[in-house]
Design a protein around this motif. Structure first.
Motif, PDB file in Angstrom:
ATOM      1  N   GLU A   1     -71.840  37.348   8.960  1.00 19.15           N
ATOM      2  CA  GLU A   1     -72.488  35.700   8.306  1.00 19.15           C
ATOM      3  C   GLU A   1     -74.326  35.760   7.535  1.00 19.15           C
ATOM      4  O   GLU A   1     -73.919  35.238   6.805  1.00 19.15           O
ATOM      5  CB  GLU A   1     -71.873  34.455   8.726  1.00 19.15           C
ATOM      6  CG  GLU A   1     -70.770  34.730   9.340  1.00 19.15           C
ATOM      7  CD  GLU A   1     -70.207  33.550  10.634  1.00 19.15           C
ATOM      8  OE1 GLU A   1     -70.120  32.314  10.624  1.00 19.15           O
ATOM      9  OE2 GLU A   1     -70.225  34.093  12.181  1.00 19.15           O
TER      10      GLU A   1
ATOM     11  N   LEU B   1     -75.188  41.651  -1.274  1.00 21.08           N
ATOM     12  CA  LEU B   1     -73.785  42.037  -1.070  1.00 21.08           C
ATOM     13  C   LEU B   1     -73.559  40.904  -0.147  1.00 21.08           C
ATOM     14  O   LEU B   1     -72.702  40.220  -0.387  1.00 21.08           O
ATOM     15  CB  LEU B   1     -73.499  43.435  -0.439  1.00 21.08           C
ATOM     16  CG  LEU B   1     -73.567  44.713  -1.195  1.00 21.08           C
ATOM     17  CD1 LEU B   1     -73.524  45.719  -0.421  1.00 21.08           C
ATOM     18  CD2 LEU B   1     -72.910  44.282  -2.092  1.00 21.08           C
TER      19      LEU B   1
ATOM     20  N   GLY C   1     -67.982  41.263   9.979  1.00 22.81           N
ATOM     21  CA  GLY C   1     -67.421  39.879   9.498  1.00 22.81           C
ATOM     22  C   GLY C   1     -69.341  38.891   9.518  1.00 22.81           C
ATOM     23  O   GLY C   1     -70.014  37.813  10.079  1.00 22.81           O
TER      24      GLY C   1
ATOM     25  N   LYS D   1     -72.923  37.865  -2.592  1.00 23.26           N
ATOM     26  CA  LYS D   1     -70.828  38.022  -3.108  1.00 23.26           C
ATOM     27  C   LYS D   1     -70.192  37.863  -2.378  1.00 23.26           C
ATOM     28  O   LYS D   1     -68.998  36.772  -2.741  1.00 23.26           O
ATOM     29  CB  LYS D   1     -71.057  39.139  -3.267  1.00 23.26           C
ATOM     30  CG  LYS D   1     -71.620  39.956  -4.563  1.00 23.26           C
ATOM     31  CD  LYS D   1     -71.624  41.457  -4.900  1.00 23.26           C
ATOM     32  CE  LYS D   1     -72.417  41.914  -6.331  1.00 23.26           C
ATOM     33  NZ  LYS D   1     -71.614  43.253  -6.756  1.00 23.26           N
ATOM     34  N   LEU D   2     -70.392  37.726  -1.130  1.00 29.29           N
ATOM     35  CA  LEU D   2     -69.671  37.389   0.042  1.00 29.29           C
ATOM     36  C   LEU D   2     -69.571  36.110   0.736  1.00 29.29           C
ATOM     37  O   LEU D   2     -68.892  35.215   1.657  1.00 29.29           O
ATOM     38  CB  LEU D   2     -68.655  38.313   0.920  1.00 29.29           C
ATOM     39  CG  LEU D   2     -68.114  39.765   0.406  1.00 29.29           C
ATOM     40  CD1 LEU D   2     -68.401  40.303   1.716  1.00 29.29           C
ATOM     41  CD2 LEU D   2     -67.449  39.167   0.069  1.00 29.29           C
ATOM     42  N   GLY D   3     -70.600  35.127  -0.083  1.00 20.03           N
ATOM     43  CA  GLY D   3     -70.472  33.722   0.077  1.00 20.03           C
ATOM     44  C   GLY D   3     -71.600  33.595   1.633  1.00 20.03           C
ATOM     45  O   GLY D   3     -71.366  32.443   2.526  1.00 20.03           O
ATOM     46  N   ARG D   4     -72.108  34.586   2.084  1.00 18.72           N
ATOM     47  CA  ARG D   4     -72.577  34.577   2.792  1.00 18.72           C
ATOM     48  C   ARG D   4     -74.344  34.520   2.787  1.00 18.72           C
ATOM     49  O   ARG D   4     -74.627  34.600   1.891  1.00 18.72           O
ATOM     50  CB  ARG D   4     -72.861  36.076   4.263  1.00 18.72           C
ATOM     51  CG  ARG D   4     -71.309  36.658   3.780  1.00 18.72           C
ATOM     52  CD  ARG D   4     -70.349  35.713   4.700  1.00 18.72           C
ATOM     53  NE  ARG D   4     -69.282  36.279   5.355  1.00 18.72           N
ATOM     54  CZ  ARG D   4     -68.065  37.411   5.733  1.00 18.72           C
ATOM     55  NH1 ARG D   4     -69.063  38.172   6.270  1.00 18.72           N
ATOM     56  NH2 ARG D   4     -67.246  37.172   4.729  1.00 18.72           N
ATOM     57  N   VAL D   5     -74.737  34.299   4.584  1.00 20.05           N
ATOM     58  CA  VAL D   5     -76.123  34.250   3.517  1.00 20.05           C
ATOM     59  C   VAL D   5     -77.675  35.283   4.219  1.00 20.05           C
ATOM     60  O   VAL D   5     -77.576  36.265   5.063  1.00 20.05           O
ATOM     61  CB  VAL D   5     -77.505  33.282   5.777  1.00 20.05           C
ATOM     62  CG1 VAL D   5     -78.741  32.834   4.856  1.00 20.05           C
ATOM     63  CG2 VAL D   5     -76.047  32.163   5.396  1.00 20.05           C
TER      64      VAL D   5
ATOM     65  N   ILE E   1     -66.841  33.791   2.360  1.00 20.97           N
ATOM     66  CA  ILE E   1     -65.698  34.286   1.542  1.00 20.97           C
ATOM     67  C   ILE E   1     -65.099  34.755   2.934  1.00 20.97           C
ATOM     68  O   ILE E   1     -65.427  36.322   3.186  1.00 20.97           O
ATOM     69  CB  ILE E   1     -66.177  35.336   0.143  1.00 20.97           C
ATOM     70  CG1 ILE E   1     -65.742  34.213  -0.684  1.00 20.97           C
ATOM     71  CG2 ILE E   1     -64.381  35.956  -0.161  1.00 20.97           C
ATOM     72  CD1 ILE E   1     -66.916  34.968  -1.732  1.00 20.97           C
ATOM     73  N   TRP E   2     -63.461  34.507   2.907  1.00 20.50           N
ATOM     74  CA  TRP E   2     -63.268  36.080   4.213  1.00 20.50           C
ATOM     75  C   TRP E   2     -61.817  36.322   3.632  1.00 20.50           C
ATOM     76  O   TRP E   2     -61.160  37.121   4.612  1.00 20.50           O
ATOM     77  CB  TRP E   2     -62.551  35.270   4.995  1.00 20.50           C
ATOM     78  CG  TRP E   2     -64.056  34.554   5.748  1.00 20.50           C
ATOM     79  CD1 TRP E   2     -64.481  33.109   5.919  1.00 20.50           C
ATOM     80  CD2 TRP E   2     -64.711  35.555   6.865  1.00 20.50           C
ATOM     81  NE1 TRP E   2     -66.280  33.581   7.005  1.00 20.50           N
ATOM     82  CE2 TRP E   2     -65.841  34.702   6.680  1.00 20.50           C
ATOM     83  CE3 TRP E   2     -64.735  36.525   7.848  1.00 20.50           C
ATOM     84  CZ2 TRP E   2     -66.605  35.239   8.231  1.00 20.50           C
ATOM     85  CZ3 TRP E   2     -66.099  37.058   7.888  1.00 20.50           C
ATOM     86  CH2 TRP E   2     -66.864  35.978   8.033  1.00 20.50           C
TER      87      TRP E   2
ATOM     88  N   LYS F   1     -72.678  47.535   5.301  1.00 13.98           N
ATOM     89  CA  LYS F   1     -71.121  47.807   4.837  1.00 13.98           C
ATOM     90  C   LYS F   1     -70.667  47.319   5.600  1.00 13.98           C
ATOM     91  O   LYS F   1     -69.589  46.737   6.234  1.00 13.98           O
ATOM     92  CB  LYS F   1     -70.675  48.685   3.982  1.00 13.98           C
ATOM     93  CG  LYS F   1     -71.658  48.605   1.978  1.00 13.98           C
ATOM     94  CD  LYS F   1     -70.927  49.606   1.222  1.00 13.98           C
ATOM     95  CE  LYS F   1     -71.280  49.570   0.848  1.00 13.98           C
ATOM     96  NZ  LYS F   1     -70.793  49.835  -0.999  1.00 13.98           N
TER      97      LYS F   1
ATOM     98  N   GLU G   1     -69.437  28.335  -0.529  1.00 15.80           N
ATOM     99  CA  GLU G   1     -68.775  29.106   0.120  1.00 15.80           C
ATOM    100  C   GLU G   1     -68.312  30.777   0.814  1.00 15.80           C
ATOM    101  O   GLU G   1     -68.618  31.095   0.053  1.00 15.80           O
ATOM    102  CB  GLU G   1     -66.938  28.505   0.228  1.00 15.80           C
ATOM    103  CG  GLU G   1     -67.158  27.014  -0.132  1.00 15.80           C
ATOM    104  CD  GLU G   1     -67.296  26.011   1.752  1.00 15.80           C
ATOM    105  OE1 GLU G   1     -66.102  26.447   2.247  1.00 15.80           O
ATOM    106  OE2 GLU G   1     -67.219  25.297   1.233  1.00 15.80           O
TER     107      GLU G   1
ATOM    108  N   LEU H   1     -70.895  43.986   7.136  1.00 15.18           N
ATOM    109  CA  LEU H   1     -70.204  43.057   6.457  1.00 15.18           C
ATOM    110  C   LEU H   1     -67.969  43.325   6.468  1.00 15.18           C
ATOM    111  O   LEU H   1     -67.653  42.323   7.332  1.00 15.18           O
ATOM    112  CB  LEU H   1     -70.347  42.986   4.706  1.00 15.18           C
ATOM    113  CG  LEU H   1     -71.805  42.301   4.383  1.00 15.18           C
ATOM    114  CD1 LEU H   1     -71.902  42.527   3.009  1.00 15.18           C
ATOM    115  CD2 LEU H   1     -71.607  40.855   4.634  1.00 15.18           C
ATOM    116  N   LEU H   2     -68.380  44.422   6.545  1.00 15.82           N
ATOM    117  CA  LEU H   2     -66.669  44.403   7.512  1.00 15.82           C
ATOM    118  C   LEU H   2     -66.381  44.148   9.141  1.00 15.82           C
ATOM    119  O   LEU H   2     -66.035  43.852   9.270  1.00 15.82           O
ATOM    120  CB  LEU H   2     -66.794  46.048   7.179  1.00 15.82           C
ATOM    121  CG  LEU H   2     -66.774  46.570   6.216  1.00 15.82           C
ATOM    122  CD1 LEU H   2     -66.286  48.309   6.160  1.00 15.82           C
ATOM    123  CD2 LEU H   2     -64.901  45.951   5.324  1.00 15.82           C
TER     124      LEU H   2
END
Lengths: 477, 349
Positions: free
Chosen positions: B22, B42, B20, B45-49, A268-269, B14, A266, B17-18
């Protein structure tokens, strides 16, 4: 096997085709073409599996470039051969989508060979429908990678000659050699029995995707009466007699039952989690060193730091820049990079300034740190008059050429070895510089080192090396 | 505000990711590789692809796919990789797909070397792919701008439904500087034109094919109108000491930083030198350059190239003011003193 008579068009088709110009009641495909049949089996399977609204179909280049006229699902139209890459992008962005990459033989087996192999090898959870009709249909009957030996096309007018063009490529078998694909089958459209197998295979491939099992591909041997210059019955016979013998039908891989469903993480936001994971921290930035105590020549320094790879040249520069930042200066660190680093020499430019920094390139330095002989020879001449040369005399056996500069000579490698590791020779040098310049408060340096070195023993050794460097300058002042 | 001593390349990740972002799809190449490396660390770590694509071509087409599916996404490379991506960039422009692409320029042509250069200006700013398209081009010159312009890039890409290219160079990518990072991450909202694999969006069509000549001309006219609006609304530049200048240097990226030092040294010696720095290369700040041209003796365009932005400067002035050029190539970067030497020679002649 269960048979069902379908009396109406599948819902996953538009009922007529307003996206198409001209007669919107009929498709643009030629009479006798296999695409329409393949389209129908896809639409039926989407209906049966209740996937219509979740589906994104990737239209390729070739006759099926206009698949989006017909399928009432989401559509993205791809560049030639790139459909599996697009499909990857869609599926990764929308893990709950059902993504179909619909491709012909030129698209999939020639210009898009890399994309199909790697999408399959990554186990992308997509379904590829591969129409193999042994010819380029849309562009007017040119040779395809799957054109049979001796087959005449507009770019193999004398018949495909393997000595010149190589052999027809068997994609299903090729992909079946990979570990990741879960289901690969080759089917044919040349008679009713085989059409039913094709229908089942397409259903199975899409169900495999629905169940999140992994990559699936159905290669369909399909007729192209126009491209082959035959009438439709002749073309079916040609598939049966010529194509099937070279492209054997059947399941090439079926790991559906033993494959576990794959789910994607999922997103993360939560802002706090994002900030934490990006390692963003608010630092205690302020002037700690007494700037009025710094001699004019040591204010706003510009460094050239050079030596062998492994002497900690780049790290020394980063530590200086980090200290500068913590002391509320503007800083810039510019390394030599790439093969140069691997070749054994390294240097960096560091600028620390109370004003905005223009050039991060130090072409006239106020400080030159030479960790070895070539560095002294190369960079001392860039020093401004009155500038500071710090030389690692463990590695330099010639005196400086300049007489208008300030020089600190220090056997850093020997001192570092005495402390416990040759690796801290850069810290010996750094200690000497800081004692000389008074640019940075010791507390700032300790903060920076603590941030970089997690092991207490290592930190301790570095602190000792720094102190040894300072002590050397104090003694020799 | 969070502050970090950070490489330009890492600041891009960075910033993305800031903003948004994805999904990252890329292929490693020096001097851009840290972008892929840090993205691979990174993004998950944020669930991004994060996907290391099989080629630059695949990477840009993954971008096409993901962007069509409504995701903020990016890729990065250097000149040779950008050459390969041009096909996909043309398709993205044609299908009006937003994305951010970083080009950390190196020496060319061909394999060239990995030194910093600015020889990609033509292929990036003029559109290296086929067809009548433009892309928005942003030109960062510091670690801070590597973050800020990446973030702005995502905003502009969505606003204009266009690829945005961050045109930086090996030095700006490899250099570490202090960067202030905003602490309020952005999340993009649902796009009316994108596909979300649901009933509401399924009739959206992502394509660049218009079979009818009339339809394709209409599509092209629409694109040209969009580019004209971008030229009206999105020009960005920085001016230093231009108001009283006799001579104005024009430079972008790393070269502008070096010119800044040249300018400061020249001012200390009483020479009235200014510096004009385009932060957007398309749209190009032509109007402001033309205005400046009315009050000065000449411009000096400085680039790490054979003189590519130079042509846009000349077009902007249309012969109304002399334009001189100084360039280095092959990974050689002029020093501040070297440019000062050029300036003084030109002033005497």
């Amino acid at each position: 096997m269960e048979y069902q008579v379908l009396l109406e068009k599948p819902k996953s088709f538009y009922q007529n085709y307003p996206r198409k110009a001209g007669n919107i009641e009929v498709t643009h495909y030629c009479p006798g073409c296999g695409h329409g049949v393949a389209h129908k089996y896809i639409a039926e399977a989407l209906d049966r599996l209740d996937l219509q609204d979740r589906t994104v179909l990737i239209s390729p280049v070739g006759c099926s470039v206009f698949a989006y006229y017909y399928f009432d699902v989401g559509n993205e139209q791809a560049a030639h051969g790139r459909a599996p890459a697009l499909a990857t992008g869609v599926k990764r962005a929308l893990p709950n989508s059902i993504v179909i990459s619909y491709q012909g033989d030129g698209d999939l087996a020639a210009i898009g060979t890399a994309e199909i192999i790697h999408a399959a090898n990554r186990g992308e959870q997509i379904t590829v429908i591969f129409i193999n009709n042994a010819i380029y249909g849309m562009t007017g009957g040119q040779m395809a990678p799957t054109t049979l030996e001796g087959q005449k096309t507009s770019t193999s007018p004398l018949g495909r000659n393997p000595a010149n063009e190589g052999f027809p490529i068997r994609m299903a078998e090729l992909l079946a050699t990979l570990e990741a694909p879960v289901y690969v089958e080759r089917v044919s459209l040349h008679d009713v029995k085989n059409r039913n197998k094709a229908r089942q295979a397409i259903y199975k491939a899409l169900k495999c995707q629905k169940d999140r099992k992994g990559f699936s591909m159905v290669e369909i041997l399909s007729q192209c009466p126009t491209g082959w210059k035959m009438d439709p019955p002749e073309s079916l016979k040609w598939v049966a007699e010529k194509m099937v013998s070279y492209f054997p039908l059947g399941v090439k891989v079926d790991r559906i039952d033993e494959s576990e469903p794959v789910t994607r993480p999922e997103q993360i936001w939560d802002p706090e989690v994002i900030i934490r994971n990006l390692g963003l921290v608010t630092l205690d930035i302020r002037q700690r060193a007494d700037r009025s105590a710094i001699a004019e020549i040591h204010r706003n320094p510009r460094f050239k730091i050079a030596g062998f790879g492994g002497q900690g040249v780049l790290t020394m520069g980063i530590i200086l820049a980090a200290c500068g930042m913590i002391e509320d200066y503007n800083v810039a660190w510019l390394p030599s990079y790439g093969p140069e680093m691997r070749g054994g020499t390294a240097h960096c430019h560091v600028t620390i300034s109370s004003k905005p920094i223009g050039s991060p390139l130090v072409s006239s330095s106020t400080v030159c740190i030479a960790m070895n002989k070539p560095s002294q020879e190369k960079f001392e001449k860039e020093l401004v008059p009155g500038g500071l040369l710090i030389r690692n005399t463990s590695m330099i056996d010639v005196p400086p050429a300049r007489t208008d500069i300030d020089v600190v000579s220090i056997p850093a490698a020997e001192m570092a070895t005495e402390i416990g590791s040759l690796k801290v020779q850069n810290m010996v040098i750094l200690g000497a510089y800081l004692e000389k310049s008074k640019l940075i408060h010791p507390e700032t340096l300790e903060m920076v080192l603590k941030g970089m070195l997690k092991k207490a023993a290592l930190l301790d050794m570095n602190m000792k090396a720094l102190e040894a460097g300072r002590e050397h300058v104090r003694k020799n002042a | 505000m969070a502050k970090e001593l950070i490489k330009g390349n890492v600041a891009i990740v960075k910033g993305a990711l800031l903003a948004g972002c994805e999904a990252y799809f890329g292929y490693p190449i020096t001097p851009a590789s840290e972008i892929a490396e840090y993205a691979s660390l990174l993004f998950p770590k944020l669930g991004r692809v994060f996907i290391q694509a099989e080629s630059e071509i695949a990477a840009i087409n993954m971008i096409y796919g993901a962007s069509g599916a409504g995701a903020r996404c990016m890729t990065a490379s250097s000149g040779p990789g950008l050459s390969l991506k041009q096909e996909g960039i043309s398709y993205c422009a044609g299908a009006e797909l937003p994305c951010v692409i970083a080009d950390i320029m190196r020496g060319g042509p061909g394999l060239g070397n990995i030194g910093p250069e600015q020889g990609d200006y033509n292929q990036i700013v003029k559109g290296g792919g086929h067809g009548n398209y433009r892309v928005i081009v942003l030109a960062p010159n510091s670690g801070q701008e590597m973050c800020d312009l990446t973030m702005l890039g995502f905003e502009l890409a969505d606003k204009w439904r266009s690829p945005v290219i961050l045109l930086a160079d090996g030095f700006t990518g490899q250099m570490m500087e202090q960067v202030d990072f905003p602490e309020e991450p952005v999340r993009s909202t649902r796009k009316s034109w994108a596909l979300y694999a649901d009933r509401e969006s399924k009739h959206n069509l992502i394509t660049s094919i218009y079979l009818s000549h009339a339809d394709l001309e209409a599509h092209n006219i629409k694109l040209q109108k969009k580019y004209a609006r971008i030229e009206q609304e999105e020009v960005r530049f920085e001016e230093l000491n231009c108001s009283d200048a006799d001579v104005v240097m024009i430079a972008y990226g790393i070269t502008s930083r070096i010119c800044r030092t040249t300018m400061e040294n020249a001012r200390e010696q009483g020479l009235k030198i200014g510096l004009f720095r385009p932060r957007t290369l398309f749209p190009f700040p032509s109007q402001r350059i033309a205005e400046l041209g009315q009050h000065i003796k000449f411009f000096l365009t400085v680039e790490c190239s054979n003189g590519q932005m130079l042509h846009d400067v000349r077009l902007a002035l249309n012969g109304t003011c002399p334009v001189e050029f100084y360039g280095r190539m092959g990974g050689e970067v002029p020093s501040a003193e070297e440019i000062f030497g050029v300036l003084t020679r030109l002033l005497k002649s």
